[in-house]
Design a protein around this motif. Sequence first.
Motif, PDB file in Angstrom:
ATOM      1  N   ILE A  20      -8.716 -14.606 -17.097  1.00 47.28           N
ATOM      2  CA  ILE A  20      -7.552 -15.008 -17.890  1.00 47.28           C
ATOM      3  C   ILE A  20      -6.567 -15.778 -17.007  1.00 47.28           C
ATOM      4  CG2 ILE A  20      -5.635 -14.184 -19.296  1.00 47.28           C
ATOM      5  CD1 ILE A  20      -7.343 -11.758 -19.989  1.00 47.28           C
ATOM      6  N   ALA A  21      -6.340 -15.252 -15.796  1.00 51.70           N
ATOM      7  CA  ALA A  21      -5.413 -15.924 -14.881  1.00 51.70           C
ATOM      8  C   ALA A  21      -5.903 -17.337 -14.593  1.00 51.70           C
ATOM      9  CB  ALA A  21      -5.268 -15.134 -13.592  1.00 51.70           C
ATOM     10  N   PHE A  41      -7.687 -19.220 -16.422  1.00 57.15           N
ATOM     11  CA  PHE A  41      -7.460 -20.006 -17.632  1.00 57.15           C
ATOM     12  C   PHE A  41      -6.024 -20.550 -17.613  1.00 57.15           C
ATOM     13  CE2 PHE A  41      -7.138 -19.972 -22.420  1.00 57.15           C
ATOM     14  CZ  PHE A  41      -8.088 -20.939 -22.619  1.00 57.15           C
ATOM     15  N   GLY A  42      -5.084 -19.705 -17.204  1.00 57.73           N
ATOM     16  CA  GLY A  42      -3.699 -20.142 -17.086  1.00 57.73           C
ATOM     17  C   GLY A  42      -3.518 -21.149 -15.973  1.00 57.73           C
ATOM     18  N   VAL A  43      -4.235 -20.939 -14.856  1.00 59.78           N
ATOM     19  CA  VAL A  43      -4.120 -21.875 -13.736  1.00 59.78           C
ATOM     20  C   VAL A  43      -4.617 -23.252 -14.154  1.00 59.78           C
ATOM     21  CG1 VAL A  43      -5.054 -22.417 -11.460  1.00 59.78           C
ATOM     22  CG2 VAL A  43      -4.182 -20.131 -11.928  1.00 59.78           C
ATOM     23  N   LEU A  50      -4.260 -24.616 -17.005  1.00 63.59           N
ATOM     24  CA  LEU A  50      -3.132 -25.269 -17.696  1.00 63.59           C
ATOM     25  C   LEU A  50      -2.060 -25.701 -16.699  1.00 63.59           C
ATOM     26  CD1 LEU A  50      -2.419 -25.599 -20.861  1.00 63.59           C
ATOM     27  CD2 LEU A  50      -0.632 -23.984 -20.292  1.00 63.59           C
ATOM     28  N   ILE A  51      -1.820 -24.872 -15.688  1.00 62.90           N
ATOM     29  CA  ILE A  51      -0.815 -25.214 -14.675  1.00 62.90           C
ATOM     30  C   ILE A  51      -1.226 -26.489 -13.939  1.00 62.90           C
ATOM     31  CG2 ILE A  51       0.231 -24.466 -12.498  1.00 62.90           C
ATOM     32  CD1 ILE A  51       0.175 -21.624 -13.551  1.00 62.90           C
TER      33      ILE A  51
END
Lengths: 314, 296
Positions: free
Chosen positions: B98-99, B101-103, B105-106
């Motif tokens: 999940i992290a 996945f966020g990275v 986007l970052i």
Amino acid sequence: MEMTGLFFYLVSVLIAGGIYAVLCLALNVQWGMGGLFNAGIAGFFAVGAYASAIVTTAASDKHLGGFGLPIPLGLAAAMIVAGVTGWVVAKICVRLKSDYLAMASVGIAEILRLVIVNESWLTNGSLGISGVPRPFADLVQGRSADLVYLAVVWFCVLLVYILCQRLYVSPWGRTLRAIRDNEDSARAAGKDVDWFRLQTFVIGCALMGLAGGLSAHYFKFLSPSATEPLLVTFLVWVMLMAGGSGNNRGAIVGALAIWFIWSATEIFTSRLPPEWITRSSYIRMLLVGLLLQFVLQKFRSGLMPEKSPKIRSD
Amino acid sequence: MIDFINLYLVPGLAIGSVYALGAVGISMIFGILRFAHFAHGDLMTIGGYGVLTAVWFIPVNPLLLLPFGIALAIVSALLVDQFFYKPLRKLPTIYTVIASFGVALIFRSVAQLFWSSGNQVFTSGVRMPMVLFDTFRISELHMQVIILTVIIAIALHFFLTRSKLGRAMRAVSDEPELAAVAGLDTERVVRWTWVIGASLAATAGVFAGMDTSMHPNLGWNLLLAMFAAAVLGGIGKPMGAIAGGFIIGIAEETVTYTWFSDEAFISPSYKSAVAFFIMVALLLFRPQGLFKGRLL
């Protein structure tokens, strides 16, 4: 004038927030209860939107259908089509480590996007489907129609919430939590782990399809470029994580809280000089990405942590 | 036949090289850190933009400026690991997924913020293809990409089988508990996994960006094919991932060939679905991959 404008802006935020709440409840079934990672939320959402639109629009030679059927049938079709799509993905991946399900769900979302863009006999391609009806459209006209739709959306949120809550406290939900928390012991207790996971994934996907249908009837128009898929998927994840995964009320609260923040920053950034507006949307995305990291590390149980119901021992 | 080689097989090998280099990193990270790294495509994008920026200041062949992109990708990967992945390492690995996945986007929003969201090219102008033996017309870039990838693959093979660090990496990938008991420094192995994964990702990102153009979604669009390549080669088998990358690349390009009739066998607009179906077929029938990777 200013006040009524603001009021109807709030109504539109609440409608979109309600649709996000359905998505968030759906993801809570998959992740919060079942521990299944779905990175293709936008794909199931889009399938639901198109299914409901095709079933309910008046006959058209630009795309398949429309069949002009009542809206509840359209929403039912949205749930069935999204659920079947989810069943196919889950059937393949559910027995493997959850990472594989994550990869496959990204894949299926991409395939669905390709189908929607390329098969113009089905979806009218990039031109999209117009004239999607709204429920009770002949009762009220003009802006107050939004108020009626607000009630429709939140009635659906309520129904989905009751359903999810029933699922959560039922023996079925208890089995799911057992599987999520300790797969081996659940298996040893004779539970068919893969079958439970498959059901979970399908129920979640069907609810995502419902959310898609609701959004189609809200916007009355559908096209592949309407949403940025990754952003939708991502926002729903942040909402559930911040609200409290495993807690249905938390899912709704998280959806509303994050959606309010997202919309409020939009008001703020729209007042910036034009050359900053495009930039600021990237800054907002960056901040949402960082927010997810913060929630994952420091705030994992969310605003409303999961509280398992007591087990009666009489 | 000549058309098949010039227009389908060679471009397939070129895009296959991109997948291969990306898939090595995904496979190694999956093998050693035990999670599917969703930000790997966007790490490629960052590396590509690193070289693009260097080209603005030093106008030479972008391939000579690869070290700038590699350095940027390594720094980004190590920072992200330190701040976003490492704190989650004690939890079930799905949280790291999940992290990541966020990275993704970052990384992407950083790319949009600093390098604009439009298409940018490394070098403008038409490059004529090379003509070999009067029949093969191969673009110079494709030639360079394929040759460089083969050299990297050979070097990687010797690194993993001969060097002490390479063997330590394979040990941690195969048996983490045993490797820890044997006194291997796991954190050092993890660090080097990121260094190698990020270097190859940046290289692949530059190849992909030179072949078409740089844009913030470049890497994300390649991610699915790279996952498929990593699964095809067997998780934790870097050499398998390279083979998998070439197979996926060739499969994607050659399915659009006029195999059975005058029309393309599969419409080019569905090219990127091929990788997905190969992955699905594998997960159904041979989830350990062609080269007996580990089934996690």
